[in-house]
Design an enzyme around this catalytic site. Structure first.
Site, short mmCIF file in Angstrom:
data_model
loop_
_atom_site.label_atom_id
_atom_site.label_comp_id
_atom_site.label_asym_id
_atom_site.label_seq_id
_atom_site.Cartn_x
_atom_site.Cartn_y
_atom_site.Cartn_z
CB SER A 85 47.16 4.15 53.85
OG SER A 85 45.95 4.55 54.45
NE ARG B 70 42.08 10.33 54.45
CZ ARG B 70 42.91 11.35 54.62
NH1 ARG B 70 42.79 12.44 53.92
NH2 ARG B 70 43.89 11.28 55.50
CG ASN C 252 44.41 7.15 53.17
OD1 ASN C 252 45.49 7.34 52.64
ND2 ASN C 252 44.16 7.58 54.42
CD1 TRP C 253 41.34 1.28 50.58
CD2 TRP C 253 40.34 2.35 48.88
NE1 TRP C 253 42.08 1.04 49.44
CE2 TRP C 253 41.49 1.69 48.39
CE3 TRP C 253 39.56 3.10 47.99
CZ2 TRP C 253 41.87 1.74 47.05
CZ3 TRP C 253 39.94 3.15 46.65
CH2 TRP C 253 41.08 2.48 46.19
N GLY D 47 45.10 18.58 54.08
CA GLY D 47 43.80 19.08 54.54
C GLY D 47 43.97 20.36 55.36
NE ARG D 48 46.87 18.52 59.75
CZ ARG D 48 47.78 17.74 60.29
NH1 ARG D 48 48.36 18.09 61.42
NH2 ARG D 48 48.11 16.61 59.70
CG ASP E 178 49.74 14.03 57.91
OD1 ASP E 178 48.64 14.23 57.37
OD2 ASP E 178 49.84 13.59 59.07
N GLY E 179 49.17 16.61 55.96
CA GLY E 179 48.83 18.02 56.18
C GLY E 179 48.19 18.73 55.00
CB SER F 119 50.66 6.30 59.83
OG SER F 119 50.44 7.30 60.80
NE ARG G 193 39.97 16.29 54.21
CZ ARG G 193 41.00 16.20 55.03
NH1 ARG G 193 41.19 17.09 55.97
NH2 ARG G 193 41.85 15.21 54.90
C1 FPP Z 1 47.57 13.63 53.88
O1 FPP Z 1 46.82 14.77 53.94
C2 FPP Z 1 47.79 13.12 52.56
C3 FPP Z 1 47.18 12.03 52.01
C4 FPP Z 1 45.95 11.40 52.46
C5 FPP Z 1 47.80 11.40 50.87
C6 FPP Z 1 47.41 12.00 49.56
C7 FPP Z 1 48.55 12.75 49.03
C8 FPP Z 1 48.44 13.52 47.98
C9 FPP Z 1 47.17 13.69 47.24
C10 FPP Z 1 49.63 14.24 47.51
C11 FPP Z 1 49.91 13.82 46.10
C12 FPP Z 1 50.37 12.45 46.03
C13 FPP Z 1 50.10 11.58 45.03
C14 FPP Z 1 50.82 10.29 45.04
C15 FPP Z 1 49.16 11.85 43.93
P1 FPP Z 1 45.63 14.76 54.98
O2 FPP Z 1 44.35 14.76 54.22
O3 FPP Z 1 45.75 13.62 55.93
O4 FPP Z 1 45.86 16.12 55.71
P2 FPP Z 1 45.33 16.53 57.14
O5 FPP Z 1 45.96 15.59 58.13
O6 FPP Z 1 45.79 17.94 57.28
O7 FPP Z 1 43.83 16.40 57.13
#
Ligand code: FPP
Length: 230
Positions: free
Chosen positions: A66, A72, A69-70, A24-25, A21-22, A194, A34
């Site tokens: 996940s 987004r 996540n689609w 984006g931040r 996680d994180g 989650s 992001r």
């Molecule tokens: C969370 O960051 C991360 C994800 C949504 C997963 C994606 C992970 C990657 C791209 C790292 C590389 C991994 C692979 C398998 C290619 P967030 O966007 O939720 O961060 P935030 O909470 O700070 O907004």
């Protein structure tokens, strides 16, 4: 498919699972988009794989994308998918580190699967090209949701056996051969699970860190692993 015995499951080192996680931040703090955070996250994952492969880690399972996540923004989804293609394409590096790749998620041929063909292809290729490696197993969760996995396992138990037991569910998880998680990591100050590996984390220690995923390093990995000696 029979599941492994507990002895078999634990003989090859610890199983570490990461909710990365994180990204984006991390990017926001630097005034970057992001997507730059995700790019840094993919690069850091490659480094964490190298570090984990040097330690007593037998299994590293990461939450790449996940089922939730689609929704987004399209451009962000496209970027994260491309990063998966890049990660699965790191064959030379994975082979050099004796790392075997696996994928966990909604099966491509089942209703609801959304994995585009080019990602399916990259996943299949990485699995085939690293299959004979004998070191750490890297499992990437893509289009993965734990409740969907469990609902499917229960459904299959009922259809195939007319009965549902702990064993019947365990044997019908997406990857029945995957050992239980020993330590679950979540970065960036979030202390939630989650919908990640709900069955498999039954006995896991949990390591939460304030660091965003792109900054998660070998010291964090050691701190997470130290929970297993406590
Ligand atoms: C969370 O960051 C991360 C994800 C949504 C997963 C994606 C992970 C990657 C791209 C790292 C590389 C991994 C692979 C398998 C290619 P967030 O966007 O939720 O961060 P935030 O909470 O700070 O907004």
């Amino acid at each position: 498919m029979p599941s492994q015995s507990d002895a078999e499951k634990s003989k090859n080192g610890a199983h570490v699972a990461c909710i990365m996680d994180g990204n984006g931040r991390w990017a926001k703090k630097r005034g970057l988009p992001r997507t730059a955070g995700h790019t840094a996250g993919e690069e850091n994952l490659a480094e964490v794989v190298r570090q984990a492969a040097k330690r007593n880690v037998g299994w590293l399972t990461v939450f790449g994308f996940s089922t939730e996540n689609w929704v987004r923004p399209k451009a962000e989804v496209r970027h994260i998918l491309a990063l998966h293609k890049q990660l699965f394409g790191r064959i030379e590096e994975l082979n050099a580190n004796n790392v075997r790749v696996q994928w966990i998620g909604r099966p491509f041929d089942e209703p609801g699967s959304k994995t585009p063909l080019y990602v399916q292809k990259a996943i299949r290729q990485a699995i085939a090209d690293t299959a004979s490696n004998t070191g750490m197993t890297l499992t990437v969760a893509f289009d993965y949701g734990s409740r969907a996995e469990l609902a499917r396992a229960v459904r299959k138990s009922k259809i195939e056996l007319f009965t549902v037991t702990k064993q019947s569910i365990e044997e019908r998880l997406y990857l029945a051969q995957m050992p239980p998680v020993d330590v679950l990591v979540r970065t960036s100050g979030e202390s939630r699970i989650s919908n990640f590996l709900l069955w498999q984390i039954n006995h896991a220690a949990v390591y939460f860190t304030q660091r965003p995923w792109p900054d998660f390093d070998a010291d964090d990995l050691d701190a997470a692993l130290a929970l297993l000696d406590a």
